[in-house]
Design a protein around this motif. Structure first.
Motif, short mmCIF file in Angstrom:
data_model
loop_
_atom_site.label_atom_id
_atom_site.label_comp_id
_atom_site.label_asym_id
_atom_site.label_seq_id
_atom_site.Cartn_x
_atom_site.Cartn_y
_atom_site.Cartn_z
N GLU A 279 -106.28 68.79 45.76
CA GLU A 279 -106.05 67.89 46.89
C GLU A 279 -107.05 66.74 46.89
O GLU A 279 -106.79 65.69 47.48
N ASP B 297 -105.52 77.72 42.93
CA ASP B 297 -104.34 77.11 42.33
C ASP B 297 -104.12 77.74 40.95
O ASP B 297 -105.07 78.05 40.23
N SER C 284 -109.08 76.09 44.96
CA SER C 284 -107.95 76.05 45.91
C SER C 284 -107.79 74.68 46.58
O SER C 284 -106.71 74.36 47.05
N HIS C 285 -108.86 73.88 46.65
CA HIS C 285 -108.77 72.59 47.35
C HIS C 285 -109.05 71.39 46.44
O HIS C 285 -108.88 70.25 46.88
CA LIG Z 1 -104.47 74.15 47.39
#
Ligand SMILES: [Ca+2]
Ligand SMILES: [Ca+2]
Ligand SMILES: [Ca+2]
Ligand SMILES: [Ca+2]
Ligand SMILES: [Ca+2]
Ligand SMILES: [Ca+2]
Ligand SMILES: [Ca+2]
Ligand SMILES: [Ca+2]
Ligand SMILES: [Ca+2]
Ligand SMILES: [Ca+2]
Ligand SMILES: [Ca+2]
Ligand SMILES: [Ca+2]
Lengths: 202, 202, 202, 202, 202, 202
Positions: free
Chosen positions: F70, D35, F66-67
């Motif tokens: 979330e 991100d 990246s996660h």
């Molecule tokens: Ca993501």
């Protein structure tokens, strides 16, 4: 000589002398500055240079970065344009400090726009203060220069005694300048700047 | 030939010649420029290149960074777009200075948008001033080019005498150009730029 | 002596003492600062320095970066101008911590514009707080300094007992200063700053 | 198959084929983009990849950086988000160029948001221009794919003759696509983009 | 003792204990911060430190970067001033994790301006959360501290049982503090901050 | 157990399991984030980690980069604060992929402010997509966890069959959770977030 005349026709190339396993040899040290719009600046060294020879290049650059302005050179170019020093032939490993004066001369030639005289070859270590320190292989280097048709040879002053070992017949055909400061090298090796007034001549 | 025609169909690929343990071989040197919006710039070299061959790539780039503008190339792209030079096959180690002209040609092709002629192969070391210096393996390289159906071969002028070793039957089917400056290579190897006026033709 | 007088004529060069396989030797440590307009800053170390000697240079620099302002030195120059320390001869590997005081002195000389006294040689490890720590080879170093005509020698205070090993005839011709802090070294080694009022003399 | 279905359920994972000491094997190549707000960008490669395989990843990235926009991929993400390519199992050393198509596919899947079809496996070197070059071990790779329940296999066109070595009973249960350009790989391997109009369906 | 009193007179130096081939030894860990105007920031580690000892320095720094503000230390200095940790003697290789508490203490002393008590020596690994983990060589280290005239010794709590091996006559002359958190180390080792009101005394 | 309770009392420490030459062992993985004002960001890895284990740390970080958003984690901290992962004991070399889940958990604990449950230990490789991959040494690891008083053990689902090798008497005192995704690990290992409304209680 034909080869050195071709190789040193443009500013940025100086004729050095090296000792190889097979005697002495002539080598040409090339310097270039990238056009500003082509990207990042820095220093690129190629020609399979050993550690000592890479340090010689750093010393040559630092000498010009601290003393070049006093010599009237546009040293700001070293900041704004990538500097590359290359020593052909590309596949032959090279090392040692004795190309110091030749590297300094190639860079000063490039910055000044004054070509190196095609009849001049040189050898000598350079210190950070511009002193020319003694090197080895004077006899082989002068024989190689002579074979290549070079006629003006710059050697470190402290190598003067080594001239005894050079055959008189060879020495008779060479003009040898013993030098102790790299400023003498530049004075002897670079073609004089064109007289500015010529530009305005009618 | 079919393969070189396919490989060099688009700008950025040039056909080189190499010597391997099993004789000569044809290799394709690929260059690419990343789109500007994809990130950091720099130079990427792949293909298991040895130290000397990596230096050849640096010399090719520096030559274009200092002389490319004089050749009308948009050298600002080298600053703004990551440059990648790759030599397939990816797993085969490669080394030596003789791909210098091929690397310079691939990059100049990419920058100019002019593809490399599909019938042309080349070999030669390049110096920082653009001189084409002699290389080894001329006989094997010409035999390999001939086998691959290539018909126009560029070699260093100083390798002229090596042509004696090439069988006359092979030479008879090749056009060999001895060259001494990389500008000659580019003139002979690149497809001419499209005539601009065609764009305005009715 | 003639050589140290020449070498240390300008600020930025200090005379050190080393132990070699063949006894002691004199070496000159050169420091330079690049002109600001010549590009990126940092630290360049040359002279085939070993790991310990490179660390000595880092310690000398950090000492001046944290204590130099207290000594009245213009330490901002270290941020704005590339710093180069070189130890000729370029091809001779060198190592060990005993050049610490000499490196600190060369840098302080350069920054202050005060040359190093030509009759002074020195040896000693420096710590980050400026302490002068003991070194080896005092006897060989003093004999070398004496042979070279140097007359004022700075050694670590904790090496005082080693003076017993130096022949009395040699010691009689030397002034030896045992020191424990690098500030003493600078006081003894640097030529006093020129009296400012001379500039205004009529 | 269950495993490849699970592994490739989300975009960014592609199924490759490798040769090991014990025959062929299936491997999953994972790609991720950090991100934007999580920090510095660049490329991270993990999975104990050898030099050739790391170069394959660089080639895959450069291919997408210069040709991805033509394929409609949002390649600006490569500039703004750190790219990571990982090949489990983490402790097993891997090397070779034959994962080039798989790496390119994993990245294109991630950028496009289109998952890789779960029944597809692939092998092939990729060049900088997107050509699919031949690889080794076709027989072992197809046997491994078959054992794993994969049914659609992409191989380099120039490896076509190697299919002779694969048992007919195995080939009868596989659909093998010989490909010569990585665009064919992406067309065959990626699940079609969802029809945009569905989003607006009432 | 005279030496530790001199060495730790100013903030930034802490007294550690090491095991050498010849028994235990006292070592002084020095920390310094460059003046802001002297240039680039970062971390410099010298003293021929091995990999494990370099990691100890990174842990000490990270501990202070995440917990130092809670201890009232001006940790912003670590961002704005180059940090140097040196362990004399410069030529002696050193390694191991047991200098962790000493490095943390030297840095905290420097940042706080509070010198380390001259009678205190310490040994112990530090974890990233500040826990003091057990080390080896307690007996040799305490004997060395005793020989050097140090009287207050900080050791990891989990090394308590090792005190049995230390001669009772030596232990009788030492105050040994077993500690489990580096905060205890700092409380015991640093001279209390000067009472601020003294500055305003009439 | 007392030790894991102390070690994991604060967020940022997770309890892992390793195989050593002498059987299994418990290890604590510590993560910290530097305060923003203390300087440059990046990732620091210490604890004499081998190449595979360093890659595990990169995978754990990329997974969270990246996660993590979330999962509700404040992943912007990874950009603005230097991240350090350390695995004591500092002098013991460690390697292998099986600490992947433990590293991910330590980082997620730190970012979330939720401590790791003191009775939980874990082992498992993590892939870039968060899958928990099988590891070796299940028997030794569970025996070590049992000896250390840990009662809840997380292992990769694909290691389920290895539980047969663990003595029934040991298994009877453990709760073993086979997991296939790192999200399950975080759910099981982290203490629930404190109920926000307590802050506002009267
Ligand atoms: Ca993501
Ligand atoms: Ca100057
Ligand atoms: Ca020379
Ligand atoms: Ca130009
Ligand atoms: Ca010395
Ligand atoms: Ca200061
Ligand atoms: Ca010295
Ligand atoms: Ca494009
Ligand atoms: Ca593959
Ligand atoms: Ca904090
Ligand atoms: Ca210690
Ligand atoms: Ca583990």
């Amino acid at each position: 000589t034909p080869e050195s005349a071709e190789r040193t026709a443009l500013p940025g190339v100086a004729t050095g002398l090296a000792v190889t396993g097979a005697g002495g040899d002539v080598l040409f040290i090339e310097a270039s500055l990238a056009d500003k719009e082509t990207g990042p600046t820095g220093v690129t060294l190629t020609g399979q240079l050993g550690d000592v020879m890479k340090e010689s290049a750093q010393i040559a650059l630092s000498y010009l970065r601290s003393h070049g302005a006093e010599l009237g050179l546009p040293v700001g170019d070293l900041a704004e344009r990538n500097t590359h020093i290359h020593v052909p032939a590309g596949a032959v490993p090279k090392d040692g400090p004795s190309a110091g004066v030749t590297m300094t001369t190639a860079l000063a030639s490039l910055l000044s726009g004054r070509p190196v005289r095609s009849e001049v070859a040189m050898t000598g270590e350079v210190s950070l203060t511009g002193r020319v320190l003694p090197i080895g292989g004077v006899k082989q280097k002068l024989l190689a220069a002579h074979r290549a048709g070079l006629t003006t040879i710059l050697i470190p002053k402290r190598n003067g005694p080594d001239l005894e070992d050079v055959p008189a017949s060879v020495l008779a055909e060479l003009t040898v300048h013993p030098v102790s400061d790299v400023r003498e090298v530049l004075d002897l090796a670079l073609v004089p700047a064109q007289v500015e007034t010529r530009q305005y001549a009618a």
